[in-house]
Design an enzyme around this catalytic site. Structure first.
Site, PDB file in Angstrom:
ATOM      1  N   HIS A   1       8.040 -10.619 -11.021  1.00  0.00           N
ATOM      2  CA  HIS A   1       7.388  -9.504  -9.838  1.00  0.00           C
ATOM      3  C   HIS A   1       6.544 -10.489  -8.602  1.00  0.00           C
ATOM      4  O   HIS A   1       6.851 -10.231  -7.069  1.00  0.00           O
ATOM      5  CB  HIS A   1       7.007  -8.378  -9.574  1.00  0.00           C
TER       6      HIS A   1
ATOM      7  N   ASP B   1      12.746  -9.234  -6.238  1.00  0.00           N
ATOM      8  CA  ASP B   1      11.689  -8.036  -5.976  1.00  0.00           C
ATOM      9  C   ASP B   1      12.580  -6.856  -5.895  1.00  0.00           C
ATOM     10  O   ASP B   1      13.801  -7.115  -7.176  1.00  0.00           O
ATOM     11  CB  ASP B   1      11.631  -7.822  -4.143  1.00  0.00           C
TER      12      ASP B   1
END
Length: 425
Positions: free
Chosen positions: A397, A401
């Site tokens: 992450h 995204d």
């Protein structure tokens, strides 16, 4: 008589020490020239150490699991020969030819083999099937009975010698064990007897896997997205291509999935990337070097298909089979076990409904293939039986995204559900 000190040679660029993963000799043993002494593991490979001289082992450097520095004494051997020439040869670094395929990828992943690698589970006998009565085998003494690990484990629990079990299949099955017990007056119990606890030291490839997985989970903020794919048309296309394949390798789903990944990456390059979290730099790779999670007798390894985006499904099938065999038989080279930019894992028909694979550092994404199921699906208001499969995508992450991950899976979905588009140039 002279004492020869076998020093641990330079076994790779930048390697300062290696772990003892196995001794093949003990103090007092007589060894011959070129006899295997020990297996040593570095960050990337397990290397076999062979004796340059014949003689008697006088001292070993340590126990399994201990670390030995490059240049330090590994084995001391009392030899009758002049060892001065051997000592000078011993100072030379080992070439890549010394690396064997118990070599571990620096980053292994906690999921199992690709479809090419996973051995098929033993099929249980139907309830109505006639169980063959076992007889004493006619196989020659010393021949090895073929059986899955689960069957071997159960046979040990029941005290059955597999050499005495006859089967009509290509390997011994659970049904054959049941038949053997019934034939010899035993009973088939619904539960296995208790076994003594076993304590073993975590060394070698298993230690590297443990370290790498702990580091990946500690340093990477994972998220996993799962998408369902309709593979009915793709499975029909695959079956047609296999019927007409000639001398080409048999196609599984994996070459088609890899092809879809390669076609989708140009629009979503942030997933085919590696992240250096020390330098805080991301490298988006122009080529897809696909790591293929592979189960081997020593543990999980990740051989790499170079430039996978440029290969046809037939070429991918051949390379998958070649690399899987190299990893399992100890022939994979160091170059074949490094440099992946994204990893694909598949448990084949044992893949479950979904999974949450752990990222193979320093990559930023990994895809796990789950099993194909025939399910009732509403199509144009009507219920149809369709073949459905889930793909699980885990991402870093810090780099990827959720929108990027979802968009990438949708791009793959559009290709996988339209085989003509997938296979077009």
């Amino acid at each position: 008589m002279s004492l020869f000190v076998f020093k641990l040679p330079d076994i790779g660029e930048g390697i300062a020490e290696a772990e003892i993963v196995a001794w093949h000799v003990k103090v007092g043993d007589r060894v011959e020239e070129d006899q295997q002494l020990a297996d040593m593991m570095t960050d990337k490979a397990t290397v076999e150490m062979e004796s340059p001289v014949a003689g008697t082992v006088m001292r070993l450097a340590g126990e399994v699991g201990d670390m030995v520095a490059i240049g330090a004494s590994l084995v001391e051997i009392e030899s009758d020969a002049d060892t001065s020439a051997v000592e000078s040869r011993d100072e030379q670094p080992l070439g890549d030819g010394a690396v064997h395929a118990s070599a571990a990828m620096e980053q292994a992943i906690p999921v199992s083999a690709t479809e090419e690698v996973t051995a098929p589970a033993p099929a249980p006998a139907p309830a109505s099937a006639t169980v063959p009565a076992p007889v004493e085998p006619s196989a020659p003494a010393g021949s090895k009975s073929l059986a899955s690990p689960a069957v071997r484990s159960r046979a040990r629990d029941l005290g059955i010698d597999l050499a005495k079990v006859r089967t009509t299949a290509d390997r011994i099955r659970h049904a054959d064990l049941d038949a053997y017990l019934l034939y010899h007056g035993g009973t088939v119990s619904g539960s296995a007897p208790s076994r003594a606890d076993e304590v073993s030291k975590v060394v070698g490839l298993r230690r590297k896997i443990a370290e790498n997985m702990a580091e990946a989970k500690r340093r990477i903020p994972h998220f996993t997205l799962v998408e369902e794919f309709d593979v009915t048309d793709l499975e029909a296309t695959r079956a047609m291509m296999n019927r007409d394949r000639g001398d080409q390798p048999k196609l599984t789903l994996l070459p088609f999935l890899i092809t879809a990944m390669g076609k989708a990456f140009p629009d979503w390059p942030m997933l085919n990337a590696t992240f250096d979290d020390e330098a805080m730099t991301v490298t988006r790779h122009g080529s897809m070097h696909l790591g293929m999670a592979t189960q081997t007798p020593g543990g999980l390894m990740v051989p790499v298909i170079r430039d996978a985006q440029s290969r046809s499904v037939w070429a991918l099938a051949s390379e998958i089979a070649r690399l899987a065999d190299a990893a399992k038989t100890g022939k994979a080279t160091r170059d074949e076990l490094t440099g992946s930019t994204i990893t694909l894992s598949s448990l084949g028909p044992m893949g479950g409904i979904t999974s949450t694979p752990v990222i193979n550092r320093p990559e930023v994404a990994i895809i796990a293939v789950n099993k194909v199921q025939l399910l009732p699906v509403i199509v144009d208001g009507e219920i149809e039986a369709r073949k459905r499969m889930n793909l699980s995508l885990s991402c870093d992450h810090r780099v990827v995204d959720g929108w990027d991950a979802a968009s990438f899976l949708q791009a793959m979905k559009a290709l996988i559900e339209n085989p003509m588009r997938l296979l077009s140039a």
